[in-house]
Scaffold this motif. Structure first.
Motif, PDB file in Angstrom:
ATOM      1  N   THR A   1       0.597  -1.236  -0.070  1.00 49.99           N
ATOM      2  CA  THR A   1      -0.057   0.097   0.056  1.00 49.99           C
ATOM      3  C   THR A   1       0.766   1.263  -0.150  1.00 49.99           C
ATOM      4  OG1 THR A   1      -0.145   0.336   2.499  1.00 49.99           O
ATOM      5  CG2 THR A   1      -1.741  -1.081   1.388  1.00 49.99           C
ATOM      6  N   GLY A   2       0.051   2.437  -0.190  1.00 48.29           N
ATOM      7  CA  GLY A   2       0.960   3.567  -0.135  1.00 48.29           C
ATOM      8  C   GLY A   2       1.493   3.997   1.137  1.00 48.29           C
ATOM      9  N   GLY A   3       0.809   3.473   2.128  1.00 47.91           N
ATOM     10  CA  GLY A   3       1.371   3.628   3.545  1.00 47.91           C
ATOM     11  C   GLY A   3       2.651   2.689   3.783  1.00 47.91           C
TER      12      GLY A   3
ATOM     13  N   THR B   1      -7.399   7.707  -8.221  1.00 50.64           N
ATOM     14  CA  THR B   1      -8.010   6.412  -7.955  1.00 50.64           C
ATOM     15  C   THR B   1      -9.527   6.684  -7.050  1.00 50.64           C
ATOM     16  OG1 THR B   1      -7.972   4.370  -7.126  1.00 50.64           O
ATOM     17  CG2 THR B   1      -6.984   5.787  -5.785  1.00 50.64           C
TER      18      THR B   1
ATOM     19  N   ASP C   1     -10.373   4.195  -5.393  1.00 47.01           N
ATOM     20  CA  ASP C   1     -10.442   2.729  -4.471  1.00 47.01           C
ATOM     21  C   ASP C   1      -9.835   3.148  -3.277  1.00 47.01           C
ATOM     22  OD1 ASP C   1      -9.327  -0.280  -4.749  1.00 47.01           O
ATOM     23  OD2 ASP C   1      -8.892   0.684  -3.097  1.00 47.01           O
ATOM     24  N   PRO C   2     -10.490   3.224  -2.227  1.00 43.27           N
ATOM     25  CA  PRO C   2     -10.087   3.727  -0.915  1.00 43.27           C
ATOM     26  C   PRO C   2      -9.080   2.559  -0.120  1.00 43.27           C
ATOM     27  CG  PRO C   2     -12.176   2.905  -0.516  1.00 43.27           C
ATOM     28  CD  PRO C   2     -11.702   2.760  -1.965  1.00 43.27           C
ATOM     29  N   SER C   3      -8.608   1.628  -0.743  1.00 44.42           N
ATOM     30  CA  SER C   3      -7.713   0.590   0.096  1.00 44.42           C
ATOM     31  C   SER C   3      -6.438   0.797   0.421  1.00 44.42           C
ATOM     32  CB  SER C   3      -7.885  -0.857  -0.766  1.00 44.42           C
ATOM     33  OG  SER C   3      -6.847  -0.804  -1.671  1.00 44.42           O
ATOM     34  N   GLY C   4      -6.094   1.851  -0.544  1.00 38.22           N
ATOM     35  CA  GLY C   4      -4.620   2.246  -0.051  1.00 38.22           C
ATOM     36  C   GLY C   4      -3.968   1.385  -1.058  1.00 38.22           C
TER      37      GLY C   4
ATOM     38  N   ASN D   1      -2.932   4.248  -6.642  1.00 35.67           N
ATOM     39  CA  ASN D   1      -2.371   5.631  -6.352  1.00 35.67           C
ATOM     40  C   ASN D   1      -1.017   5.624  -5.227  1.00 35.67           C
ATOM     41  OD1 ASN D   1      -1.593   8.217  -6.693  1.00 35.67           O
ATOM     42  ND2 ASN D   1      -3.562   9.236  -5.996  1.00 35.67           N
TER      43      ASN D   1
ATOM     44  N   SER E   1      -0.414   8.876  -2.915  1.00 35.66           N
ATOM     45  CA  SER E   1      -0.357   8.721  -1.469  1.00 35.66           C
ATOM     46  C   SER E   1       0.904   9.201  -0.762  1.00 35.66           C
ATOM     47  CB  SER E   1      -0.719   7.154  -0.977  1.00 35.66           C
ATOM     48  OG  SER E   1      -2.093   7.064  -1.438  1.00 35.66           O
TER      49      SER E   1
END
Lengths: 378, 378, 378, 378
Positions: free
Chosen positions: D270-272, D339, D341-344, D347, D351
């Motif tokens: 994920t971006g995180g 995006t 899509d909120p899943s991370g 993008n 992020s």
């Protein structure tokens, strides 16, 4: 000093670590797999693999014992199991493996059949005759009664094993005369004896002092074990093995060089678990559930250990390993591969060889020095 | 010093341990089960088992109380439960056990029926007449109002119990005259009083100083409890019991020998939980959910405790234990076995006896010295 | 000193605690619920409940704001939400609540409609006229542009809130002239301003120095939040609140007595969470998801916060709360009860009153001294 | 000093942290996203994104390499993958992506086709001709044999990568002449070499001393990895990256300024995760599984890495990413968005830019100073 916490005012407890809380950290030069040896020698016996097959009727029969020997390991027949209770256990094994399911109550009934010392002696002699190295497991309670037949028939190693064992057992007063004195018992034998299980430094050291050639660490916790819920006993194996290894060092020192082997038994189902148990300090691993799914194992796709059939307090479930007969791997695939299964549950010792190479060690004894890290669970 | 962490700048908190975070470590000689005693004596009363059945209408009725006494334990009737609210609770018990389900709203309505002091006195007298030792639980709020009838009818032990109790309660100003002064109340009685629940050292010590014979540790957390989410209160039982045991030692010292019993109540559903609670320092365990599934329990396969029917803030769910009537074990199987269930939830005290033997202790009091280990969760 | 660990050589990190890692420990005399006050006063405004309803279009509409005020709390209208973008948001709210589901893409499109300052001013005036105390939230980026209309229309409290805010923002060079200088902005106002969110001591202290009446701690993490996976930012609320409380003490000292209120926002869905946030040091809680399921909330059974509709990096999902219309509780049941739901998610402030009583505190400010314990997760 | 625990008597182990055990704490002024740069420069090559696409046949083909270059990252072609084994891999890629499923056994068979040095050279030349910067990965075992063709064809960066690599490998005695001496090998080249993976300080430092321009940290653990169960090796990435960063500092000092880049590979989806890996000390991230679901990736909705097809000990599963063809995002959406899509998981670098802004840093190198917190898992 071990890591201790104060769980309440004035009440301390150590923090113990399960094998799945630790991992290996490769931290030196790597090595080719072909220059790695996984051999294990205990007393006069040498094995290609540091493997002891657990004395479960789901894993060791006279037939599977021969195959395990061929593949490089040591199989232990349960001297109080079905082969010592039934002239021909085929039918009861089929009942346990019945696809419609078998209950703990049925298992209790099957094991209510008494052990026949004569039959046990005969099994031992047959294995001996077949050229397979013979190891037989007896419980501490029945060792006095059953060992004569086994010894007479010719056994290579004797395994005296209960869930928890101690060097000095306090029986009821009436039974005192029959109680097993491990020290004198072992001193009188001329074959190596493996005893266990132990869960801590002190008991491990006491058992080493009985003259045992090997000490089993742990009671064989597996996916169906309920010892932690039924009895409140749980053995964090990484800690228990490391503690027993400290006892081994202390005993080496006090005897000026007698090396007692540690056999880790519990929570070991993958090649990674095997490797971690050895790095924690074990010389070999005892495997039960990990082998039970093989087509060559007598359990027919189920696993159970001696505590599963206890008449009053059964302490593990009879597990269905969930494999269709056609999906069961051979014992060879499970032990030495190759395999096309990426779960880590097959080619256990091929995996071991590979990780020893990646960590840069060429023998199991050296591998005990590899670096460990404690990680959060995945 | 207890283990503390700084959760934020200048804000410290202790680390507390649940029972499932600790385990027993057998670390000395083992012992035969037959030389182990699980007996418990409080005041003039001796019990074969260190067991108090919780004052839940799902567990203790006049009928089940007699059976629990026969099996060796002490049953506590809820003095503010259905037996004190209904002349014949059979119909409401059937509604709660209705296979179609019963809601918290229905439970609130059922318990909206007022408590009848006269009825409560009658129940007490009936049990007394049947030769069963009688223990009745009252809430601190209603003890002043309800205790006269109970005492007059003849009670062996009085249990004064709320979720959380203190030696000194500040009521509203208007209600102050009715407030219970535990110290003078207990001093005036000539029967033993058990009070609780407590969750920490200070309150345990204060309650001991009221003259109580026993102190209950915990509020009976069970699988349906929502006290931790509704109120934010959670009691890590291993820590709470150990802290209360420290209070017991302090009180023993300050009184020159008065021993107050600790009864652990919460998160105890298996034989292993029973053992761990005792090793943490309890003298006996109070069991609710663990007994409710038995065919002899009045709950009909459901469990609820007094907080489940609170009119404004219910703090536990009415749980369906998921057992078909034909699968419910007897109270005897649950308490003393034998059993063919390997889950650890049956033969609780047979399990206890066995683990005491494996750890090498012959009495509950000695068993409190067994070694504990903190483990990662399985 | 805060608890730090070395995650790698030379790299330290603090250990932060989530609210669900801590619990309350009642440890003094108990108190009757009726002598407990949950009141909260900020600046000239007094509220029966220490409650701020979050500026989510799923929670606060002009209609629900009035109901929340009636029940004792403060509702914050999102000044950049649907009520400022649409003359009549009914239709778009219905689309979001459509049982067939609404996607993040649709949400992005709905919020692509520009904010109308005129419309925002009108909403503010309407609420003012209806006799409801008006609080409006603006993002730091749009405060300069939108605040004049809001102030002109008459607002009681202004909330300047982004996911993460700082006292000194570095904008792009071209935008620098429009950048918000919080200190001069607040100094020029004669109404109280609440700013946030903050996640640590330093930023909290800097924001206090801007003259804010209240500081929001956290960014409103809820069950659909993905900020931790999308951005890697996570706020362990127990730690963040306690740190901000330390900043409050420092600021009290440096100003000789100016008290800035802390409003905890994130991971608060039950009465127990409310209580724990206050005990960690908050003066009030900001609730979003916890209120969205109520029949009186405008979200129609869904919850979303301003980050859910971000055009490029949405950082939370649109959540369906899973309640059939007939099962939705009233806002009154959720806030002050009574309830027949034992989950802890209803009668949040009745629960708070009860736990304050059990812990022996009569005001929220005193309750901040209650004892906390760190526990293993249930 | 690193945090160590004693797992058993005399046996210490460090505590290592996974990326999901840490989080970022914004703790200074914030910054506008538009003033943030995510650029990465290694040797003479500059990239808009600190991104290396992993040498998995599921991610990098000649076609996707060009698209990844266009979007700002560096793609690494597996020099021992399908494009070096098959004249036209289309058919085998289709077999792997077959909706009916593909087994590890089939994968082993597909990869049993030998590598053709000539074909590998041709692929390299084709990419070079297409104007795409070319990076090729070779295993340490085959670098001596395969590198001449690759170098001749013109490669911009060479990646020498195994699961675990060391500066000094001990091969079998017979193979010794072919063994790779990294130091002399790299010294003879005039292009930058990236080597890995490493898991600890010492090996990282040794590899830096070979003259490598970049060191890969980790072995690319992903959701299908079984290295931890098959081999017992697990790399807590937060710790491994921070340790390697310490090695980078030590090497900077001993060389008076030679900066070796760290590329984090494993547990980054994920971006995180990207942000956390950089903050722990990485200069760039190597992504495999995170990119494999994109429509532009050659894997057809599946992911596998080179260990998945190992002929004897496969150490990861072939994963189905569970996306219908019409739901697969473009590589652009995954890397730079926007995006819905909120899943991370999309993008990723949008992020990153955003979190760098929220933490107040304008370059990746500065961002390595951001504050980390260790949190309980969500």
């Amino acid at each position: 000093m071990p890591e201790t916490v104060e769980i309440g005012l004035g009440r301390e407890a150590r923090r113990g670590y399960h094998l799945d809380e630790v991992a290996l950290v490769p931290s030196r030069r790597t090595r080719g797999s072909s220059v790695v040896s996984t051999a294990w020698q205990i007393d006069a016996h040498t094995f290609e693999l540091p493997l002891v097959a657990a004395p479960s009727d789901a894993v060791v029969s006279p037939g599977s014992a021969a195959e395990i020997e061929r593949l490089g390991g040591l199989a232990v027949l349960n001297g109080e199991g079905l082969w010592a209770r039934y002239e021909d256990p085929t039918e009861v094994l089929a009942r346990i493996a019945d696809p419609a399911g078998c209950t703990t109550a049925a298992l209790q009934q099957i094991y209510a059949q008494p052990v026949s010392p004569e039959l046990l002696g005969r099994r031992t002699a047959e294995l001996q005759a077949a050229g397979v190295r013979v190891a037989v497991r007896l419980s501490p309670q029945k060792t006095v009664a059953l060992s004569p037949e086994v010894l007479k028939a010719g056994v290579d190693l004797l395994v005296i094993q209960g869930t928890v064992i101690s060097a000095e057992h306090v029986a009821s007063e009436h039974a005192a005369d029959d109680a097993l004195n491990l020290k004198t018992f072992i001193a009188d034998l001329d074959i190596p004896v493996i005893v266990g299980g132990v869960t801590n430094y002190q008991t491990a050291l006491h058992l080493m002092r009985t003259g045992a050639a090997g000490v089993i660490v742990g009671y064989g916790a597996h996916s169906g074990s309920t010892t932690h819920s039924a009895l409140g006993i749980d053995v964090p194996m990484a800690t228990a093995i490391a503690d027993a290894a400290a006892a081994r060092r202390a005993y080496l020192d006090e005897t000026g060089g007698r090396y007692v082997h540690l056999i880790a038994y519990g929570d070991i189902t993958t090649g990674g678990d095997v490797a971690k148990a050895l790095v924690c300090g074990a010389d070999a691993v005892m495997l039960g559930e990990a082998l039970a799914g093989a087509s060559g194992a007598p359990g027919g796709g189920r696993y159970w250990d001696p505590t599963a059939s206890h008449p009053r307090v059964p302490r593990s479930a009879l597990i269905d390993l969930g494999l269709e007969p056609e999906d069961r791997p051979s014992l060879e695939e499970v032990l030495t591969g190759p395999t096309a299964d990426p779960s880590g549950e097959r080619n256990l010792f091929g995996s071991l060889r590979r990780v020893m190479a990646k960590c840069g060690y060429s023998s199991v004894k050296e591998f005990q020095k590899a670096e460990l890290i404690v990680t959060g669970l995945r």
